[in-house]
Design an enzyme around this catalytic site. Structure first.
Site, PDB file in Angstrom:
ATOM      1  N   HIS A   1      20.441  30.136  24.200  1.00 47.18           N
ATOM      2  CA  HIS A   1      20.243  30.177  25.658  1.00 47.18           C
ATOM      3  C   HIS A   1      21.570  29.951  26.392  1.00 47.18           C
ATOM      4  O   HIS A   1      21.577  29.487  27.532  1.00 47.18           O
ATOM      5  CB  HIS A   1      19.222  29.138  26.131  1.00 47.18           C
TER       6      HIS A   1
ATOM      7  N   SER B   1      45.170  41.363  38.149  1.00 47.88           N
ATOM      8  CA  SER B   1      44.586  41.750  39.429  1.00 47.88           C
ATOM      9  C   SER B   1      45.700  42.226  40.350  1.00 47.88           C
ATOM     10  O   SER B   1      46.815  41.703  40.303  1.00 47.88           O
ATOM     11  CB  SER B   1      43.889  40.539  40.044  1.00 47.88           C
TER      12      SER B   1
ATOM     13  N   LYS C   1      45.156  36.057  37.827  1.00 46.66           N
ATOM     14  CA  LYS C   1      44.060  36.623  37.047  1.00 46.66           C
ATOM     15  C   LYS C   1      44.500  37.242  35.727  1.00 46.66           C
ATOM     16  O   LYS C   1      45.530  37.870  35.617  1.00 46.66           O
ATOM     17  CB  LYS C   1      43.325  37.719  37.857  1.00 46.66           C
TER      18      LYS C   1
ATOM     19  N   ASN D   1      42.121  39.469  33.264  1.00 47.26           N
ATOM     20  CA  ASN D   1      40.749  39.973  33.173  1.00 47.26           C
ATOM     21  C   ASN D   1      40.446  40.598  31.811  1.00 47.26           C
ATOM     22  O   ASN D   1      41.280  41.318  31.268  1.00 47.26           O
ATOM     23  CB  ASN D   1      40.507  41.008  34.274  1.00 47.26           C
TER      24      ASN D   1
ATOM     25  N   GLU E   1      34.791  44.254  28.686  1.00 46.31           N
ATOM     26  CA  GLU E   1      33.866  44.715  29.729  1.00 46.31           C
ATOM     27  C   GLU E   1      33.562  46.200  29.584  1.00 46.31           C
ATOM     28  O   GLU E   1      32.424  46.636  29.763  1.00 46.31           O
ATOM     29  CB  GLU E   1      34.460  44.453  31.116  1.00 46.31           C
TER      30      GLU E   1
END
Ligand code: ARG
Length: 490
Positions: free
Chosen positions: A153, A274, A280, A282, A287
């Protein structure tokens, strides 16, 4: 090629709408390989003179070279790769070129061409998957003694060996590898000789064509042959579940590398920044892996919907089968190109991984199991440990911060031999059930994993390659014999 019956020429819009060159031109080298085998078979059974076979062979080689060099520009007027090649062959070889299509239809031809092409690409895929699995094995070896939180979970559950974690993904990919071989076996029958649908009145030797193309056998039913695309469905099914597995690995990476978790460190070379926020970093690669999985699933559904309710046998709808197939092959090869090097340089911040478990609440199951070893029924032990955890939270303490007095007060049923086992290391070491997280168990999984990868390398050699190296862009494909692997092209 079929104008005899018609009194009007094809409308230009129809030509554009029905052509498949944008999809099938990449299949040219495999189509030529199929034609060579067909011509040789026609020679063997006496439907072509030896000199005619020779002329066809030589001219097909010229066509192949013209395509490889880019000199041959296909004509959309000729609809597809098959007719373009045959037409060019006839230009080069003269009237004998017109004999190549004897006993053949584009329906069995396209099925053969795609199967040959797909077999090469699936052998590449198997190799890529082996590389991915090998990276996971070596990560498991390097990280065997690193302890990370195991989650259910997405909440901390029990401490686990990072090696065990990598082997979990390995195990999922090992099932994908099985499914990939299932797809390879499913395509590995030769359609040639099925004709348009019913076979041929001519004395074709389907077994000869099959074996010269490296297929163990011809297909068994000509109607089914030109009708079915099960082998593509099998490939898409493999690809869909493989992509799902990749997306879950990717999602773990996104989550574990975020500041809130922060113990997984992605290599800078596989992240982007970014344009506005200088701090940042990323996780774009994971993704995109996650994002692309949706399209791969969609293309499985796309093919199933195309096939659903389609009348027997060949219907033009089937021409569209290549669109999703090529797209998914490219998506999968893209994923297989990016994941292994990403895995090779991913790191774990040991201290940070532990820091999240410092309160020792992840050891609660171990406490309950200690009580079980003292004869307490598990449900009771669970409730007692639950109350202990509740009290810890109320006192703002972790399990590992409790003094012996507090243990005596809060859990009198525990005995002293609990305490040496109350650490993250011991929690991992002591989970020695088969398949469990103890380093000894994980080493067993790794040894088996090495064997699986080695077996796949051997298994791959049993399938014949038609064109090597297989390239997504057939015009760049060289038809040279690859060292050590069986190839049909000379
Ligand atoms: N371009 C077609 C395809 O890809 C070849 C088969 C066409 N057959 C036919 N009867 N029109 O499926």
């Amino acid at each position: 090629m079929w104008k005899g019956r018609f009194s009007e020429s094809t409308d230009a819009v129809v030509r554009d709408f029905t052509q498949s060159l944008d999809l099938d031109w990449v299949l040219a080298p495999w189509d030529i390989a199929g034609s060579l085998a067909h011509a040789r078979m026609l020679g063997q059974v006496g439907l072509l003179e030896p000199s005619e076979v020779k002329t066809i062979e030589e001219s097909l080689m010229v066509v192949r070279d013209e395509i490889a060099s880019g000199a041959f520009k296909p004509d959309p007027e000729l609809e597809d790769v098959h007719m373009n090649i045959e037409s060019r062959l006839t230009d080069l070889a003269g009237p004998v070129g017109a004999k190549l299509h004897t006993g053949r239809s584009r329906n069995d031809q396209v099925a053969t061409t795609v199967r040959l092409f797909l077999r090469d690409r699936l052998l590449d895929t198997a190799e890529g998957l082996e590389r991915l699995m090998s990276e996971l094995l070596s990560l498991a070896g390097r990280h065997l003694d690193i302890i990370i939180p195991g989650y259910t979970h997405l909440q901390q559950a029990q401490p686990i060996s990072a090696g065990h974690y990598w082997m979990a993904h390995f195990t999922a990919f090992s099932r994908d590898l099985d499914r990939l071989y299932f797809a390879l076996d499913s395509l590995n029958e030769c359609p040639l000789g099925a004709g348009a649908l019913a076979g041929s009145t001519l004395p074709l030797d389907r077994f000869l064509t099959a074996s010269s193309l490296g297929f163990p056998a011809p297909t068994r039913n000509s109607l089914d042959t030109v009708s079915q695309r099960d082998y593509m469905v099998d490939y898409h099914s493999f690809a869909a579940l493989f992509a799902v597995h990749c997306s879950r690995l990717a999602e773990d990476f996104v989550v574990y590398s975020s500041a809130e978790f922060g113990w997984l460190i992605l290599p800078d070379a596989f992240c982007t920044g970014s344009s506005m926020m200088p701090q940042k970093k990323n996780p774009d690669v994971p993704e995109l892996v996650r994002g692309k999985a949706g399209q791969v699933i969609g293309r499985l559904v796309d093919l199933l919907v195309t096939l659903k309710g389609l009348p027997s046998t060949y219907d033009r709808d089937l021409q569209e089968d290549k669109r999703g197939l090529l797209a998914t092959l490219n998506t999968v090869s893209g994923i297989l190109a990016v994941l292994p090097p990403l895995l090779a340089s991913v790191r774990i911040d040991r201290a940070r991984a532990r820091r999240g478990m410092e309160d020792g609440l992840v050891l609660a199951t171990d406490v309950a199991e200690h009580l079980v070893s003292r004869g307490v029924p598990f449900r009771e032990a669970h409730a007692m440990t639950g109350r202990l955890v509740k009290e810890c939270i109320a006192r703002g303490k972790g399990l590992l911060d409790l003094s012996r007095e507090e243990w005596g007060e809060l859990l009198p049923a525990a005995s002293d031999d609990l305490f040496p086992d109350l650490s993250l290391e011991r929690a991992v070491e002591r989970r020695t059930t088969y398949g469990g997280t103890s380093p000894a168990m994980v080493e067993g999984q790794m040894a088996y994993g090495e064997e699986l990868v080695a077996r796949s390398r051997e298994r791959r050699k049993k399938y014949v390659r038609t064109v090597t190296p297989a390239s997504p862009n057939a015009t760049e494909t060289e038809c040279n014999q690859a060292e050590g692997s069986k190839t049909l092209d000379e």
